[in-house]
Each structure stands twice: as C-alpha cells, then as structure tokens.
Design a protein around this motif. Sequence first.
Motif, short mmCIF file in Angstrom:
data_model
loop_
_atom_site.label_atom_id
_atom_site.label_comp_id
_atom_site.label_asym_id
_atom_site.label_seq_id
_atom_site.Cartn_x
_atom_site.Cartn_y
_atom_site.Cartn_z
N ASP A 115 0.80 -1.17 -0.02
CA ASP A 115 0.07 -0.07 0.08
C ASP A 115 0.76 1.31 -0.06
N ARG A 116 2.11 1.20 0.49
CA ARG A 116 2.83 2.44 0.61
C ARG A 116 3.37 2.77 -0.65
N CYS A 117 3.05 1.90 -1.63
CA CYS A 117 3.71 2.33 -2.97
C CYS A 117 2.62 3.17 -3.85
N PHE A 118 1.37 3.34 -3.14
CA PHE A 118 0.38 4.13 -4.01
C PHE A 118 0.00 5.49 -3.04
N VAL A 119 -0.51 6.24 -3.94
CA VAL A 119 -1.10 7.53 -3.48
C VAL A 119 -2.59 7.54 -4.08
N VAL A 120 -3.66 7.58 -3.45
CA VAL A 120 -4.80 7.50 -3.69
C VAL A 120 -5.92 8.84 -3.64
N HIS A 121 -6.23 9.46 -4.87
CA HIS A 121 -7.24 10.71 -4.54
C HIS A 121 -8.46 10.36 -5.13
N THR A 122 -9.44 10.80 -4.47
CA THR A 122 -10.90 10.62 -5.02
C THR A 122 -11.54 11.73 -5.41
N HIS A 123 -12.53 11.68 -6.48
CA HIS A 123 -13.00 12.98 -6.83
C HIS A 123 -14.43 12.85 -7.21
N SER A 124 -15.35 13.55 -7.01
CA SER A 124 -16.91 13.19 -7.19
C SER A 124 -17.15 14.26 -8.50
N THR A 125 -16.33 14.55 -9.37
CA THR A 125 -16.57 15.13 -10.29
C THR A 125 -16.12 14.46 -11.75
N LEU A 126 -16.36 15.20 -12.82
CA LEU A 126 -15.90 14.64 -13.98
C LEU A 126 -14.41 14.94 -14.45
N LEU A 127 -13.87 13.98 -15.00
CA LEU A 127 -12.56 14.14 -15.62
C LEU A 127 -12.63 14.45 -17.27
N GLU A 128 -12.39 15.86 -17.64
CA GLU A 128 -12.75 16.06 -18.94
C GLU A 128 -13.83 15.53 -19.78
N ASN A 129 -14.70 15.44 -19.11
CA ASN A 129 -16.09 14.96 -19.76
C ASN A 129 -16.28 13.45 -19.86
N THR A 130 -15.26 12.72 -19.08
CA THR A 130 -15.17 11.37 -18.96
C THR A 130 -15.50 10.82 -17.69
N ARG A 131 -16.60 9.81 -17.51
CA ARG A 131 -17.26 9.59 -16.22
C ARG A 131 -16.66 8.29 -15.81
N GLU A 132 -16.66 8.01 -14.40
CA GLU A 132 -16.52 6.55 -14.14
C GLU A 132 -15.07 6.08 -14.43
N VAL A 133 -14.16 6.69 -14.30
CA VAL A 133 -12.87 6.22 -14.41
C VAL A 133 -11.87 6.42 -13.26
N VAL A 134 -10.86 5.52 -13.37
CA VAL A 134 -9.71 5.76 -12.41
C VAL A 134 -8.38 5.76 -13.19
N THR A 135 -7.77 6.79 -13.02
CA THR A 135 -6.35 6.98 -13.68
C THR A 135 -5.22 6.63 -12.70
N VAL A 136 -4.15 6.22 -13.56
CA VAL A 136 -2.96 5.79 -12.87
C VAL A 136 -1.70 6.32 -13.47
N ARG A 137 -0.91 7.18 -12.92
CA ARG A 137 0.47 7.50 -13.31
C ARG A 137 1.41 7.11 -12.38
N LEU A 138 2.61 7.56 -12.81
CA LEU A 138 3.89 7.28 -11.82
C LEU A 138 4.45 8.52 -11.41
N LEU A 139 4.73 8.81 -10.19
CA LEU A 139 5.11 9.83 -9.85
C LEU A 139 6.69 9.75 -9.11
N ASP A 140 7.48 10.65 -9.64
CA ASP A 140 8.95 10.68 -9.08
C ASP A 140 8.88 11.53 -7.74
N ARG A 141 9.60 11.12 -6.74
CA ARG A 141 9.79 11.65 -5.59
C ARG A 141 10.84 12.70 -5.62
#
Length: 159
Positions: free
Chosen positions: A115-141
């Motif tokens: 679990d410590r390898c992940f950062v999770v954010h939740t949103h109750s909004t649209l993502l650029e007119n796209t509904r019901e999605v989860v996006t994943v990307r890599l972040l450098d520390r």
Amino acid sequence: MSVKVFLLFFSLLSIPGVEVTRYFPVEEVSDSVRVFRFVPCRATFYVHFGSNNVELDSILSMAKRYQEDIEAGRIMLQLDSYSTSLSTDEENLNLALLRANEVKKAIAWRRRLTDRCFVVHTHSTLLENTREVVTVRLLDRKSTRLNSVTDVSRMPSSA
C-alpha cells in the motif's frame, strides 16, 4: 482548534531540517496516464471492460520497469478515481475509493507491491467529460526544503 493545528504544522516547516516530500511525474513516462473505465454505479473492476486489459498491461510493464524504485519509495503510483453516477457527493467519493482500491489491488497483486507504493485521490467530479474512471500514473519523488510558510503554495493539493 483546527487553526492552531494548521499554524503549528506550518510553523514546523520553517524549522531548518524539516523537509516535505513531493512527487512529480516520472520524466520518461510523464505522458503515460492510464485510464481504467468502470460500469456506472458499480465498483467491480472488469479487466476486459473496454480497453482496461490493454491499460493494465501497460501500467504493469511500467511498474516492472521501475520495480526497484517503486519498492524503495523513489517512485509512487498515483490513482485518481472519478465518480458521478450516484446521487450525492459522499456516495460518489465512497464509490470512487472502492474503485481505486480495486485497481490498486489488481496492480499490487500482479507486481507484489504494498500500500505504501500508492497515493490515492478520489473525486466526485468529471474528468474532462469522462465519467466513471480511475487514472494511474507514476510519480517521481522529489524532496524539497520549505523555508517559510509562503513556500507552502508550491505544495501539491491533497484533494
């Protein structure tokens, strides 16, 4: 009470030696945001729904490529989950969290990540007119020193 905690936190940041860790998109794959689609009102992650299987293979190959850095905490996987199919913001945020956890479990199980390898954010909004999605990307520390309270504006939002 919350104002005192807020002021205490930011006054601690002005002490020499106190650092704040920030994460930035990995330069080599910064344009590689993977989008997982969900059935409206459902939290179940269907690998074969839409292009989820292709996206999952892609994020798994990136995670494999950066496995050591991810396990060491130098790179994180950020999941942003969006939901708008339910009637209230609270229900949408709960559904978004369930969906993010489903995607996180699919990645973690296949790459043996914690679990410590992940950062999770939740949103109750649209993502650029796209509904019901989860996006994943890599972040450098990146570790930066904050010298004053005014430097806090450079910190990423936790929303």
